[in-house]
Design a protein around this motif. Sequence first.
Motif, PDB file in Angstrom:
ATOM      1  N   ALA A 189       0.822  -1.298  -0.050  1.00 13.46           N
ATOM      2  CA  ALA A 189      -0.058   0.259   0.196  1.00 13.46           C
ATOM      3  C   ALA A 189       0.939   1.738  -0.134  1.00 13.46           C
ATOM      4  CB  ALA A 189      -0.994  -0.050   0.956  1.00 13.46           C
ATOM      5  N   ASN A 190       0.257   2.567  -0.416  1.00 14.61           N
ATOM      6  CA  ASN A 190       0.775   3.557  -0.795  1.00 14.61           C
ATOM      7  C   ASN A 190       2.334   3.658  -1.089  1.00 14.61           C
ATOM      8  OD1 ASN A 190      -1.082   4.819  -0.048  1.00 14.61           O
ATOM      9  ND2 ASN A 190      -0.227   3.921   2.438  1.00 14.61           N
TER      10      ASN A 190
ATOM     11  N   LEU B  77       4.634  -7.286  -7.992  1.00 10.67           N
ATOM     12  CA  LEU B  77       3.930  -8.331  -6.847  1.00 10.67           C
ATOM     13  C   LEU B  77       3.311  -7.340  -5.806  1.00 10.67           C
ATOM     14  CD1 LEU B  77       7.106 -10.208  -6.699  1.00 10.67           C
ATOM     15  CD2 LEU B  77       5.243 -10.598  -8.274  1.00 10.67           C
ATOM     16  N   MET B  78       2.218  -7.438  -6.248  1.00  9.83           N
ATOM     17  CA  MET B  78       0.656  -6.386  -5.313  1.00  9.83           C
ATOM     18  C   MET B  78       1.159  -7.639  -3.746  1.00  9.83           C
ATOM     19  SD  MET B  78      -0.840  -3.561  -5.382  1.00  9.83           S
ATOM     20  CE  MET B  78      -1.365  -3.917  -4.390  1.00  9.83           C
ATOM     21  N   GLN B  79       1.607  -7.306  -2.958  1.00  7.94           N
ATOM     22  CA  GLN B  79       1.252  -7.503  -1.371  1.00  7.94           C
ATOM     23  C   GLN B  79      -0.054  -6.681  -0.610  1.00  7.94           C
ATOM     24  OE1 GLN B  79       4.851  -8.247   1.151  1.00  7.94           O
ATOM     25  NE2 GLN B  79       3.309  -7.087   2.720  1.00  7.94           N
TER      26      GLN B  79
ATOM     27  N   ARG C 129      -6.161   1.368  -1.115  1.00 14.52           N
ATOM     28  CA  ARG C 129      -5.147   2.362  -1.649  1.00 14.52           C
ATOM     29  C   ARG C 129      -4.131   1.779  -2.649  1.00 14.52           C
ATOM     30  NH1 ARG C 129      -5.273   2.267   4.421  1.00 14.52           N
ATOM     31  NH2 ARG C 129      -2.888   1.891   4.564  1.00 14.52           N
ATOM     32  N   ALA C 130      -3.698   1.475  -2.813  1.00 13.85           N
ATOM     33  CA  ALA C 130      -2.750   0.185  -3.603  1.00 13.85           C
ATOM     34  C   ALA C 130      -2.903   0.354  -4.874  1.00 13.85           C
ATOM     35  CB  ALA C 130      -1.862  -1.117  -2.973  1.00 13.85           C
TER      36      ALA C 130
ATOM     37  N   ALA D 149      -0.323 -11.642   1.834  1.00 16.82           N
ATOM     38  CA  ALA D 149       0.095 -11.271   2.575  1.00 16.82           C
ATOM     39  C   ALA D 149       0.812 -11.788   3.755  1.00 16.82           C
ATOM     40  CB  ALA D 149       0.281  -9.391   3.809  1.00 16.82           C
ATOM     41  N   LYS D 150      -0.219 -13.145   3.820  1.00 11.29           N
ATOM     42  CA  LYS D 150       0.166 -14.038   5.018  1.00 11.29           C
ATOM     43  C   LYS D 150       1.337 -14.809   4.085  1.00 11.29           C
ATOM     44  CE  LYS D 150      -3.631 -17.254   3.826  1.00 11.29           C
ATOM     45  NZ  LYS D 150      -4.915 -17.372   3.429  1.00 11.29           N
ATOM     46  N   TYR D 151       1.801 -15.155   3.654  1.00 11.44           N
ATOM     47  CA  TYR D 151       2.863 -15.879   2.786  1.00 11.44           C
ATOM     48  C   TYR D 151       3.927 -15.244   3.051  1.00 11.44           C
ATOM     49  CZ  TYR D 151      -0.415 -18.620  -0.231  1.00 11.44           C
ATOM     50  OH  TYR D 151      -1.644 -19.613  -0.695  1.00 11.44           O
ATOM     51  N   TRP D 152       4.373 -14.179   3.423  1.00 12.98           N
ATOM     52  CA  TRP D 152       6.295 -13.429   4.000  1.00 12.98           C
ATOM     53  C   TRP D 152       5.503 -12.377   4.265  1.00 12.98           C
ATOM     54  CZ3 TRP D 152       7.334 -11.864  -1.932  1.00 12.98           C
ATOM     55  CH2 TRP D 152       6.417 -11.080  -2.413  1.00 12.98           C
TER      56      TRP D 152
END
Length: 265
Positions: free
Chosen positions: A153-154, A202-204, A213-214, A237-240
């Motif tokens: 994000a951002n 790659l979108m986290q 927001r992203a 996000a839970k992956y890394w």
Amino acid sequence: MLLLSSTTRAEPQRVVSLNLCTDQLVLALAAPQQIAAVSKLAGDELLSNYVKEALQYPSVGKDAEKIVGFNPDLVLATNYTDPILAAWLQRFGYHYKPYELPQQLSAVPAYIQDVAELLGQGDRGRQMTAEFQQRLSKLDNTLPPVRVAVVSANLYVAGGGTLPDQLLRRMGAINVAALDIANGWGYVSLEQLLSWQPDYILMQRDSLNGASRAEQVLSHRALQVLLEKGRRINVPAKYWICAGPELVDAAELINRRILELEHGE
């Protein structure tokens, strides 16, 4: 470097985890009857890989009275835990173990094994670390030198030396943010992101608001012109987020999707 304790302790029977990242290993490695409580984030579907398991146990936050109510014989946390709470637990003699999360892929197996030994589950730890290393090694140099940006994000991006950077380099891809951000994460402008000319973004995603927001930034016309349809890859996000065994899940997802797109699938 994480070192295994030379002190022999009985297998803990009332384990309390205060942090999402220690939750993940406790839920994966401990016997169910060993777990007394986990953090509230362990039940968050966006951040936790063990939601179903976590919901079987009470959750705790920063309430010291609630924590000691479980009479824990082991309290696991990270260096992000409230220092006042940490000091209080140590002062009153609780077996409190804070972890500094690995910053290097090479340190992840030792981190997993250290937690496993502390739980009295050394064999499970060895099995998990062996699987982690085996799966990761299969991805070595399997990607062409595509240019990749890891964006949260951002426009918060993963620069050089970060775990996403290490994963990408190991697979053979180029982390374009590392060209300007030599170490760690950092904020960039849309213009700077465009100047890197990434082949893939790659979108986290770590929250619904953060994703929104992203998405607003990534829907900018200039970026849409740069990227072909489908060249954005969403990575949970839970992956890394926790620098644990789930990193290989992130790597496999990224690897699979890039190869599919490179081959026109």
